[in-house]
Design an enzyme around this catalytic site. Structure first.
Site, mmCIF file in Angstrom:
data_model
loop_
_atom_site.group_PDB
_atom_site.id
_atom_site.type_symbol
_atom_site.label_atom_id
_atom_site.label_comp_id
_atom_site.label_asym_id
_atom_site.label_seq_id
_atom_site.Cartn_x
_atom_site.Cartn_y
_atom_site.Cartn_z
ATOM 1 N N LYS A 1 47.793 33.236 68.049
ATOM 2 C CA LYS A 1 46.743 32.240 68.271
ATOM 3 C C LYS A 1 45.817 32.722 69.395
ATOM 4 O O LYS A 1 46.285 33.278 70.392
ATOM 5 C CB LYS A 1 47.401 30.915 68.657
ATOM 6 C CG LYS A 1 46.456 29.725 68.740
ATOM 7 C CD LYS A 1 47.252 28.445 68.982
ATOM 8 C CE LYS A 1 46.394 27.204 69.055
ATOM 9 N NZ LYS A 1 47.171 25.968 69.239
ATOM 10 N N SER B 1 45.998 22.242 66.111
ATOM 11 C CA SER B 1 44.982 23.235 66.362
ATOM 12 C C SER B 1 45.343 24.647 65.891
ATOM 13 O O SER B 1 44.461 25.473 65.699
ATOM 14 C CB SER B 1 44.680 23.269 67.868
ATOM 15 O OG SER B 1 45.830 23.668 68.593
ATOM 16 N N SER C 1 50.364 20.748 67.559
ATOM 17 C CA SER C 1 49.513 21.798 66.987
ATOM 18 C C SER C 1 50.213 22.926 66.251
ATOM 19 O O SER C 1 49.557 23.711 65.569
ATOM 20 C CB SER C 1 48.645 22.411 68.079
ATOM 21 O OG SER C 1 47.527 21.588 68.271
HETATM 22 N N1 GLN Z 1 45.911 17.149 67.745
HETATM 23 C C1 GLN Z 1 46.373 17.019 69.078
HETATM 24 C C2 GLN Z 1 45.216 16.881 70.032
HETATM 25 O O1 GLN Z 1 44.133 17.025 69.607
HETATM 26 C C3 GLN Z 1 47.293 18.148 69.446
HETATM 27 C C4 GLN Z 1 46.669 19.345 70.018
HETATM 28 C C5 GLN Z 1 47.648 20.410 70.382
HETATM 29 O O2 GLN Z 1 48.854 20.267 70.170
HETATM 30 N N2 GLN Z 1 47.137 21.468 70.966
HETATM 31 O O3 GLN Z 1 45.405 16.606 71.172
#
Ligand code: GLN
EC number: 6.3.5.7
Length: 483
Positions: free
Chosen positions: A79, A154, A178
């Site tokens: 990532k 994400s 994410s």
């Molecule tokens: N969808 C969640 C957020 O927007 C999780 C993001 C993440 O785990 N980096 O905060």
């Protein structure tokens, strides 16, 4: 031979049997990227030369009969919020469009030391804020199962790269889901281990008391290969403690299916009372049936504080975001405006306005407001207390139960042009957030695909540092699905 369809552990066995070379395998993955990624858009940077150089080294070592790690020669994507030395790290943001990491993240160094083949850096929502990759400066990553839909986020680039055979294993990060949510969208297996298991050194912080690196792969066995390598205490990350529960000899024999016998699963009542998507509900029911058929017990469990996870998460996470992202001042890091400025404030304002996208700005503004003097008492400190309550309630539940079970996400993958408001998107994270609140390990396991090729992820969450039990139960569940 289509090597890229093999599991990582099958590739590892192939090397040991001298069935094929690492160079052949790596070239096939790189060809897949060339062929498919124009459409999918999982990769931000492909490190073809480095990958081929590593592949040749691996072949040489196998040829010389050196003792090799199970990760040796496995094609991996990382990532793009995790540092790989001398390679760009954008965090999906214009702010870091041209930033080159001067060092390796600890987990990346471990992958390199174990001869993993890094293919490149993959897409994410900007600074990992989102659930679709739509907030990435580099555009959305399409879902390989249905390209009219998003890959989730994400870590959408991570899940899509594994799902489309453009990497055998991927490293993601999980602050509120994410790793698990894109796994649910792309029919991969994704797990965030106990907070502190893996060093965060070299991973860009979103909300540091929630962030934890995680792994996305094709099956549970592949996860264990990676966890074995990257787990461990690191003196450069004071919150890392290591976790022997991720580093042990697994039993992959047929007997492993028995690991569900006598295990106790709790399903939060508040989740069952919700207006769940029909297909998600029916897949959850199937999963419960499978658990019971294999000797597990599944009970409804009342845990009311879970009703407050979304608000609590958003207050705490946005506070941490506002503070962590203050370092992008365009002096030490990041985009610098071309506009003329008189004062340093003007320079900050112009550079940060141009460098960050809307979602990041929204969260920095909310976070700054929450942390400001009067509001800190009213919101931030209260939210910390609620986090404590949730932790207490979940600890109580884990006295009587081994795992919590629920769907990973309440809906199917969004269509790319679905109009979802930020608030709707925040609310959809309710099943994944509790694990990050309390630091528990949590995994998303794919149910079999429906006729449309899409699948639903089922989430198991376990006790802190009992990652081994979680992986064993997950392996057994996976085996029962494939029976
Ligand atoms: N969808 C969640 C957020 O927007 C999780 C993001 C993440 O785990 N980096 O905060």
């Amino acid at each position: 031979m289509t090597f890229s369809k093999l599991k990582a552990w099958e590739i590892a066995q192939g090397y040991r049997n001298r069935d094929f070379s690492c160079e052949e395998v790596t070239r096939e993955f790189l060809d897949n990227i060339k062929e498919k990624d124009k459409e999918i858009n999982a990769y931000i940077t492909v490190t073809e030369e480095l990958a081929l150089k590593k592949a040749k080294e691996v072949d040489e070592k196998f040829h010389n009969r050196e003792e090799m790690s199970p990760l040796a020669g496995i094609p991996i994507s990382i990532k793009d919020n995790i540092s790989v030395k001398n390679v760009k790290m954008t965090c999906g943001s214009r702010m870091l469009e041209n930033y080159i990491s001067p060092y390796d993240a600890t987990l990346v160094k471990k992958i390199k030391d174990n001869d993993g083949v890094i293919l490149g850096k993959v897409n994410l929502d900007e600074f990992a804020m989102g659930a679709s990759t739509r907030t990435s400066y580099f555009g959305v990553t399409k879902n390989p199962l249905d390209t009219t839909r998003v890959s989730g986020g994400s870590s959408g680039g991570s899940a899509a790269s594994v799902s489309a055979n453009m990497a055998a294993i991927s490293i993601g990060s999980d602050t509120g889901g994410s790793v698990r949510q894109p796994s649910s969208f792309c029919k991969t297996v994704g797990m965030k281990p106990t907070y502190g298991s893996i060093s965060r050194f070299g991973m860009a912080s979103m909300a540091n008391t929630f962030d934890q690196p995680g792994v996305i792969a094709n099956d549970v066995r592949d996860l264990t290969i990676m966890f074995n390598v990257i787990e461990g205490r690191d003196e450069r990350d004071a919150t890392s403690v290591g976790n022997p529960g991720l580093n042990f000899d697994f039993d992959f024999s047929d007997d492993a299916i028995k690991n569900l016998e006598g295990k106790k699963f709790a399903i939060p009542k508040t989740y069952l009372e919700m207006d769940l998507n029909e297909r998600v509900r029916s897949e959850l029911e199937k999963a419960i049936e499978i658990l019971r058929e294999n000797g597990a017990q599944v009970d409804e469990y009342d845990i009311k504080s879970l009703n407050h996870t979304i608000e609590t998460y958003n207050i705490l996470v946005n506070g941490e975001i506002a503070s962590n992202l203050a370092r992008f001042d365009s002096i030490r890091y990041g985009h610098r405006t071309d506009k003329k400025f008189e004062t340093i404030e003007e320079m900050y304002r112009a550079s940060r306005s141009e460098g960050f996208g809307d979602e990041v700005k929204r969260r920095i503004m909310i976070g700054t407001n929450i942390l400001s003097m009067d509001n800190a008492e009213e919101f931030y400190y209260k939210a910390l207390k609620v986090r404590g309550l949730i932790k207490r309630d979940m600890d109580r539940m884990f006295k009587d139960y081994d795992f919590m079970i629920c769907p990973t996400f309440p809906v199917l993958p969004f269509k790319i042009d679905d109009n979802i408001s930020p608030v709707e998107a925040y609310q959809a994270d309710l099943f994944t957030i509790p694990a990050n609140m309390v630091g528990s390990p949590s995994i998303s396991l794919p149910m079999p695909a429906g006729q449309d090729g899409l699948s639903i992820g089922i989430e198991f969450t376990g006790k802190r540092f009992k990652d081994k039990n979680l992986l064993q139960a997950s392996l057994a569940f996976e085996r029962s699905l494939n029976k």
